[in-house]
Design an enzyme around this catalytic site. Structure first.
Site, PDB file in Angstrom:
ATOM      1  N   ASP A  75       0.860  -1.199   0.000  1.00 49.96           N
ATOM      2  CA  ASP A  75       0.000   0.000   0.000  1.00 49.96           C
ATOM      3  C   ASP A  75       0.887   1.238   0.000  1.00 49.96           C
ATOM      4  O   ASP A  75       1.874   1.290   0.731  1.00 49.96           O
ATOM      5  CB  ASP A  75      -0.889   0.062   1.255  1.00 49.96           C
ATOM      6  CG  ASP A  75      -1.783  -1.177   1.407  1.00 49.96           C
ATOM      7  OD1 ASP A  75      -2.127  -1.521   2.557  1.00 49.96           O
ATOM      8  OD2 ASP A  75      -2.076  -1.799   0.382  1.00 49.96           O
ATOM      9  N   ASP A  81       0.186   8.551   7.470  1.00 52.08           N
ATOM     10  CA  ASP A  81       0.381   7.164   7.920  1.00 52.08           C
ATOM     11  C   ASP A  81       1.711   7.054   8.652  1.00 52.08           C
ATOM     12  O   ASP A  81       1.805   6.513   9.758  1.00 52.08           O
ATOM     13  CB  ASP A  81       0.452   6.213   6.701  1.00 52.08           C
ATOM     14  CG  ASP A  81      -0.895   5.816   6.124  1.00 52.08           C
ATOM     15  OD1 ASP A  81      -0.978   5.652   4.890  1.00 52.08           O
ATOM     16  OD2 ASP A  81      -1.839   5.688   6.908  1.00 52.08           O
ATOM     17  N   GLU A 104       0.882  -1.707  11.093  1.00 50.63           N
ATOM     18  CA  GLU A 104       0.609  -1.864   9.654  1.00 50.63           C
ATOM     19  C   GLU A 104       1.706  -1.209   8.828  1.00 50.63           C
ATOM     20  O   GLU A 104       2.024  -1.631   7.724  1.00 50.63           O
ATOM     21  CB  GLU A 104      -0.726  -1.224   9.282  1.00 50.63           C
ATOM     22  CG  GLU A 104      -1.027  -1.327   7.792  1.00 50.63           C
ATOM     23  CD  GLU A 104      -2.322  -0.648   7.365  1.00 50.63           C
ATOM     24  OE1 GLU A 104      -2.682  -0.800   6.201  1.00 50.63           O
ATOM     25  OE2 GLU A 104      -2.944   0.010   8.199  1.00 50.63           O
ATOM     26  N   GLU A 105       2.306  -0.162   9.372  1.00 47.83           N
ATOM     27  CA  GLU A 105       3.286   0.624   8.600  1.00 47.83           C
ATOM     28  C   GLU A 105       4.708   0.130   8.769  1.00 47.83           C
ATOM     29  O   GLU A 105       5.650   0.730   8.234  1.00 47.83           O
ATOM     30  CB  GLU A 105       3.184   2.096   9.007  1.00 47.83           C
ATOM     31  CG  GLU A 105       1.811   2.708   8.838  1.00 47.83           C
ATOM     32  CD  GLU A 105       1.199   2.492   7.454  1.00 47.83           C
ATOM     33  OE1 GLU A 105      -0.032   2.385   7.348  1.00 47.83           O
ATOM     34  OE2 GLU A 105       1.976   2.358   6.476  1.00 47.83           O
ATOM     35  N   ASP A 123      -2.901  -0.139  14.033  1.00 48.49           N
ATOM     36  CA  ASP A 123      -3.055   0.454  12.704  1.00 48.49           C
ATOM     37  C   ASP A 123      -3.077   1.951  12.971  1.00 48.49           C
ATOM     38  O   ASP A 123      -4.113   2.498  13.329  1.00 48.49           O
ATOM     39  CB  ASP A 123      -4.359  -0.009  12.043  1.00 48.49           C
ATOM     40  CG  ASP A 123      -4.535   0.616  10.641  1.00 48.49           C
ATOM     41  OD1 ASP A 123      -5.516   0.260   9.959  1.00 48.49           O
ATOM     42  OD2 ASP A 123      -3.699   1.455  10.252  1.00 48.49           O
ATOM     43  N   LEU A 125      -3.100   4.705  11.307  1.00 50.22           N
ATOM     44  CA  LEU A 125      -4.095   5.528  10.623  1.00 50.22           C
ATOM     45  C   LEU A 125      -4.870   4.668   9.648  1.00 50.22           C
ATOM     46  O   LEU A 125      -4.370   4.286   8.592  1.00 50.22           O
ATOM     47  CB  LEU A 125      -3.417   6.699   9.908  1.00 50.22           C
ATOM     48  CG  LEU A 125      -4.176   8.030   9.983  1.00 50.22           C
ATOM     49  CD1 LEU A 125      -4.570   8.360  11.412  1.00 50.22           C
ATOM     50  CD2 LEU A 125      -3.377   9.152   9.373  1.00 50.22           C
ATOM     51  N   ASP A 126      -6.090   4.367  10.048  1.00 51.44           N
ATOM     52  CA  ASP A 126      -6.951   3.506   9.231  1.00 51.44           C
ATOM     53  C   ASP A 126      -7.825   4.353   8.326  1.00 51.44           C
ATOM     54  O   ASP A 126      -8.301   5.403   8.733  1.00 51.44           O
ATOM     55  CB  ASP A 126      -7.846   2.676  10.158  1.00 51.44           C
ATOM     56  CG  ASP A 126      -8.940   1.981   9.375  1.00 51.44           C
ATOM     57  OD1 ASP A 126     -10.105   2.425   9.481  1.00 51.44           O
ATOM     58  OD2 ASP A 126      -8.610   1.086   8.584  1.00 51.44           O
ATOM     59  N   GLU A 282      -6.303  -4.797  12.850  1.00 47.87           N
ATOM     60  CA  GLU A 282      -7.581  -4.200  12.432  1.00 47.87           C
ATOM     61  C   GLU A 282      -8.755  -5.017  13.011  1.00 47.87           C
ATOM     62  O   GLU A 282      -9.564  -4.501  13.755  1.00 47.87           O
ATOM     63  CB  GLU A 282      -7.672  -4.111  10.904  1.00 47.87           C
ATOM     64  CG  GLU A 282      -6.755  -3.029  10.327  1.00 47.87           C
ATOM     65  CD  GLU A 282      -6.689  -3.007   8.804  1.00 47.87           C
ATOM     66  OE1 GLU A 282      -6.617  -1.897   8.241  1.00 47.87           O
ATOM     67  OE2 GLU A 282      -6.681  -4.090   8.179  1.00 47.87           O
TER      68      GLU A 282
HETATM   69  P1  FBP Z   1      -5.936   0.947   5.577  1.00 41.58           P
HETATM   70  O1  FBP Z   1      -5.737   0.679   7.009  1.00 41.58           O
HETATM   71  O2  FBP Z   1      -4.741   0.650   4.770  1.00 41.58           O
HETATM   72  O3  FBP Z   1      -6.534   2.244   5.321  1.00 41.58           O
HETATM   73  O4  FBP Z   1      -7.000  -0.156   5.003  1.00 41.58           O
HETATM   74  C1  FBP Z   1      -8.125  -0.485   5.492  1.00 41.58           C
HETATM   75  C2  FBP Z   1      -9.312   0.187   4.783  1.00 41.58           C
HETATM   76  O5  FBP Z   1      -8.993   1.451   4.283  1.00 41.58           O
HETATM   77  C3  FBP Z   1     -10.495   0.266   5.720  1.00 41.58           C
HETATM   78  O6  FBP Z   1     -10.460   1.372   6.549  1.00 41.58           O
HETATM   79  C4  FBP Z   1     -11.655   0.327   4.758  1.00 41.58           C
HETATM   80  O7  FBP Z   1     -12.846  -0.140   5.289  1.00 41.58           O
HETATM   81  C5  FBP Z   1     -11.181  -0.543   3.601  1.00 41.58           C
HETATM   82  O8  FBP Z   1      -9.749  -0.634   3.719  1.00 41.58           O
HETATM   83  C6  FBP Z   1     -11.521   0.069   2.288  1.00 41.58           C
HETATM   84  O9  FBP Z   1     -11.103  -0.824   1.302  1.00 41.58           O
HETATM   85  P2  FBP Z   1     -11.695  -0.715  -0.180  1.00 41.58           P
HETATM   86  O10 FBP Z   1     -11.234   0.603  -0.719  1.00 41.58           O
HETATM   87  O11 FBP Z   1     -11.094  -1.898  -0.908  1.00 41.58           O
HETATM   88  O12 FBP Z   1     -13.170  -0.817  -0.066  1.00 41.58           O
END
Ligand code: FBP
Length: 333
Positions: A75, A81, A104-105, A123, A125-126, A282
């Site tokens: 990613d 992040d 995650e990072e 995580d 920054l989600d 997560e």
């Molecule tokens: P990150 O932690 O890398 O942001 O990934 C998780 C995430 O962004 C979730 O927060 C979100 O629900 C999902 O992935 C969105 O994925 P997609 O864009 O494939 O629907």
């Protein structure tokens, strides 16, 4: 004025229970109640306040956009992040209670102090895809007690623990208001951040997730690669005039469904045969928070908290939310 009149005075509205006091008041609930877990929760809260400040002014201080690097999942890392990862890892290292941090990072785990008693999976920054467009994002954290002897080197057995071994877990939601929601296994409580006072206050005591709801959260843009069973479940939702809501930030979708009732699903897809979301930093945390609020979390078949992890960044399909909705959606699998 006596204390009862002071307490009842309308002029000075009570400001509520500060997070620090809540942690202190509830410390004895905890099996290893010697203050270390409390300090850890404070370290996470402090780091979240700093990250909150930087998220709020990202556009003003050149913190928007990509960092130009990618994490081990490939990613693209956003500047925030990387910044959030440094803020949380630094706060946990400085606090002295953590022995290792999984993030995650960061490709490998970060050993911070052999005398720490806790392992943190985070995580930082989600919802990275929403950072630059000013949509709610979050931080997700899980806390485990180490298994090896304090003072010895951290080992895989300290890290690869089932979600049911979490001693605490939660998330921070950087939304229209900033909230910290966590559990230590005695219910789930929510705190709202008052930036004027720089403090979190108890605003949602003993949160209860409605057992039923009419909101479903899934990226239907991937519907072409959903299993027939998922499509069947979604058809039922539509027949019942349920509402589709998908912010694309897991924490924000989860939080809404926790308050209003609903289900969030990130299933196995052709692109992500094991789902997209990561078990260790997560899904386990939100599964613990959900269960402590009366909800359920599965991978479509198994209870998330019963899955034994085999690697730091492993993925899993994720079904979480109102109990009856998750049971129905999982039953179709
Ligand atoms: P990150 O932690 O890398 O942001 O990934 C998780 C995430 O962004 C979730 O927060 C979100 O629900 C999902 O992935 C969105 O994925 P997609 O864009 O494939 O629907």
């Amino acid at each position: 004025m006596n204390s009862r009149q002071v307490e009842a005075s309308k002029i000075a509205q009570p400001i509520g229970t500060a997070l620090d006091r809540f942690i202190k008041n509830n410390q004895d609930q905890f099996q290893y109640a010697s203050g270390e877990l409390s300090q850890l929760l404070r370290d996470i809260a402090l780091a979240s306040k700093v990250v909150n400040r930087e998220v709020n002014k990202a556009g003003l201080i050149d913190l928007a956009g990509a960092q130009g690097t990618s994490n081990m999942a490939g990613d693209q890392q956003q500047k925030l992040d990387v910044l959030a990862n440094i803020r949380f890892t630094r706060a946990l290292a400085k606090g002295g209670e953590a022995c290792a941090v999984i993030s995650e990072e960061t490709d490998a785990r970060v050993d911070v102090n052999n005398y720490g008693k806790y392992v943190i999976a985070i995580d930082p920054l989600d919802g990275s895809s929403n950072i630059d467009v000013n949509v709610s994002i979050g931080t997700i954290f899980s806390i485990y007690r180490r298994k090896t002897k304090v003072g010895s080197d951290v080992g895989d057995e300290d890290i690869l623990q089932k979600g049911s071994k979490q001693v605490a877990a939660g998330y921070v939601l950087y939304g229209s208001s900033t909230m910290l929601v966590y559990t230590t296994g005695f219910g789930t409580n929510g705190f709202t951040y008052d930036s004027g006072l720089g403090e979190y206050f108890l605003s949602h005591p003993q949160m209860k997730m409605p057992t039923d709801g009419s909101i479903y959260s899934i990226n239907e843009g991937l519907a072409h690669s959903f299993s027939d069973d998922i499509r069947h479940y979604l058809e039922n939702c539509k027949k019942r005039n349920y509402t589709a809501r998908y912010i694309g930030s897991l924490v924000a979708d989860f939080h809404r469904n926790m308050l209003k009732g609903g289900i969030y699903i990130y299933p196995a897809t052709a692109k992500s045969p094991n789902g997209k979301l990561r078990l260790m930093y997560e899904c386990n945390a939100l599964a613990f928070v959900a269960e402590q609020a009366g909800g359920i979390a599965t991978d479509g078949k198994r209870r998330i908290l019963e899955i034994t992890p085999t690697s730091l960044h492993e993925r899993t399909p994720f079904y979480v939310g109102s109990a009856n909705m998750v049971v129905e959606a999982s039953k179709t699998q």
